[in-house]
Write a protein that holds these residues in place. Structure first.
Motif, mmCIF file in Angstrom:
data_model
loop_
_atom_site.group_PDB
_atom_site.id
_atom_site.type_symbol
_atom_site.label_atom_id
_atom_site.label_comp_id
_atom_site.label_asym_id
_atom_site.label_seq_id
_atom_site.Cartn_x
_atom_site.Cartn_y
_atom_site.Cartn_z
ATOM 1 N N SER A 1 -26.270 -39.929 4.013
ATOM 2 C CA SER A 1 -26.781 -41.296 4.170
ATOM 3 C C SER A 1 -25.965 -42.326 3.409
ATOM 4 N N ASN A 2 -24.796 -41.918 2.939
ATOM 5 C CA ASN A 2 -23.964 -42.835 2.145
ATOM 6 C C ASN A 2 -24.731 -43.339 0.927
ATOM 7 N N LYS A 3 -25.428 -42.395 0.277
ATOM 8 C CA LYS A 3 -26.175 -42.642 -0.964
ATOM 9 C C LYS A 3 -27.377 -43.573 -0.771
ATOM 10 N N LYS A 4 -27.886 -43.664 0.454
ATOM 11 C CA LYS A 4 -29.108 -44.448 0.691
ATOM 12 C C LYS A 4 -30.292 -43.822 -0.040
ATOM 13 N N MET A 5 -30.245 -42.506 -0.204
ATOM 14 C CA MET A 5 -31.317 -41.768 -0.871
ATOM 15 C C MET A 5 -30.752 -41.032 -2.072
ATOM 16 N N GLY A 6 -31.543 -40.975 -3.157
ATOM 17 C CA GLY A 6 -31.138 -40.233 -4.346
ATOM 18 C C GLY A 6 -32.182 -39.188 -4.697
ATOM 19 N N VAL A 7 -31.834 -38.296 -5.601
ATOM 20 C CA VAL A 7 -32.777 -37.284 -6.076
ATOM 21 C C VAL A 7 -32.590 -37.146 -7.578
ATOM 22 N N THR A 8 -33.700 -37.033 -8.306
ATOM 23 C CA THR A 8 -33.637 -36.952 -9.760
ATOM 24 C C THR A 8 -34.714 -36.012 -10.288
ATOM 25 N N ILE B 1 -37.283 -41.601 3.881
ATOM 26 C CA ILE B 1 -36.716 -42.535 2.902
ATOM 27 C C ILE B 1 -35.448 -43.180 3.462
ATOM 28 N N ILE B 2 -34.607 -42.390 4.083
ATOM 29 C CA ILE B 2 -33.355 -42.915 4.639
ATOM 30 C C ILE B 2 -33.623 -43.992 5.684
ATOM 31 N N THR B 3 -34.691 -43.800 6.481
ATOM 32 C CA THR B 3 -35.010 -44.774 7.533
ATOM 33 C C THR B 3 -35.849 -45.941 7.027
#
Length: 359
Positions: free
Chosen positions: A254-261, A232-234
């Motif tokens: 990733s400086n918030k490039k990816m999130g989780v919920t 996801i980050i890439t």
């Protein structure tokens, strides 16, 4: 004079024999291979990658500083299933002392006679583990908790997705990764989908299988490489399954490039137990390590490093960490996993995925 010399020689022989006997019994002078609560060595098998890096920094290095006479070796595996396979190969003559793995897998190990029971006599900090996180039969307790989450690209989803149904949205076809069973991620998705379809997964997953077969063509990979977070980050994918703890860590990286919920339909706990291997070659030092791993100090440090929730009641987390670890107070919608059932169904579900879903 001759009698005196003979007596001295006899005395030397007697003392030498006593010294050899003491050494063979682990007495004074047996530094190499000695197994005691404060010296010797301990061999651990646990997860690889970022988990290993952060556990080493938070727990193992401080343990070594506290017990400098205990050497620690670490065998890393990507999954609990790989750990179980390694321990099965060692059964009867183990080279491993401590195993940290998912509880659905350690339950299988308990049934197979791979692990020993522990108590507060050998592991005093066991007393601080919350009752619900102790094994009912006395085997290794829960060491840390997490939960399965939906990981997502924050550019694609400025607002976190609210439902697992987003995985079936045609707009994201080909941009999804799912770790298939025997990974806990795939097993968890099976149980969650079964619940969404109105099934009791302990009786049938037929409806879940139909639904997952509909999802399969949209999945880019069932064995993410790079892993589910990096893909996801890439920008390789935009949605996937992951664990909250690692998701929080990689979100920061990733400086918030990816999130989780956690979607509204519920999620599944990911629970790791810490286990004493049966006939462990260094059982005394191993118990010392398990005791330290269950200390408030170690549990807090690992939560700060990798956002796992502690299993002990005396760990005090900073507010900014407490807000990001999985809650264990009942506020999260949890789909209960019957661990005994799952340990017996793992192989069957894995086969169903291979034959009917992935194909």
């Amino acid at each position: 004079m001759k009698k005196s010399i003979k007596g001295k020689i006899a005395a030397v022989v007697t003392v030498s024999a006593m010294a050899l006997a003491l050494a063979s019994c682990g007495g004074p002078g047996n530094a190499a291979g000695e197994d005691s609560p404060t010296s010797g060595e301990v061999s651990i098998i646990a997860y690889s990658g970022v988990w290993q890096d952060q556990y080493n920094a938070a727990v193992i290095e401080p343990f070594k500083a506290k017990y400098p006479d205990i050497k620690v070796t670490y065998a890393s595996k990507r999954s609990s299933a790989e750990m179980l396979s390694a321990l099965q190969g060692q059964k009867g003559k183990p080279s491993t002392d401590v195993a940290i793995m998912d509880n659905s897998v350690s339950t299988s190990g308990n049934k197979q006679g791979l692990f020993e029971k522990i108590d507060t006599a050998g592991v005093p900090n066991l007393a601080n583990v919350a009752d619900e996180f102790k094994d009912k039969d006395g085997f290794g307790p829960v060491a840390m908790l997490d939960a399965i989450g939906l990981v997502y690209d924050t550019a694609t989803f400025p607002t976190p997705p609210q439902s697992w149904n987003v995985l079936w949205d045609p707009a994201y076809a080909g941009k999804i990764n799912v770790n298939a069973p025997p990974s806990l991620l795939g097993l968890s998705l099976t149980a969650i989908t079964s619940k969404m379809e109105g099934e009791d997964y302990t009786k049938s997953i037929d409806k879940a299988v139909v639904r997952l077969k509909e999802l399969a063509p949209a999945v880019q990979t069932f064995a993410p490489n790079p892993d589910e977070y990096q893909s996801i980050i890439t920008g390789q994918t935009v949605l996937g399954l992951g664990q909250n703890a690692r998701g929080q860590f990689y979100s920061d990286q990733s400086n918030k490039k990816m999130g989780v919920t956690f979607p509204k339909e519920g999620t599944v706990y990911q629970i790791n137990t810490i286990n004493l291997v049966k006939d462990a070659p260094h059982a005394a030092a191993a118990k010392t390590f398990i005791d330290y791993a269950l200390s408030a100090e170690a549990q807090t440090a690992f939560a700060e490093k990798l956002f796992y929730a502690p299993s002990v009641t005396n760990a005090k987390l900073p507010d900014d960490v407490k807000d990001r670890v999985v809650p264990t107070d009942g506020s999260l919608n949890i789909v209960p996993l019957d661990v005994d059932f799952l340990s017996s169904a793992r192989d069957k579900w894995t086969d169903i995925w291979k034959r009917q879903i992935i194909k």
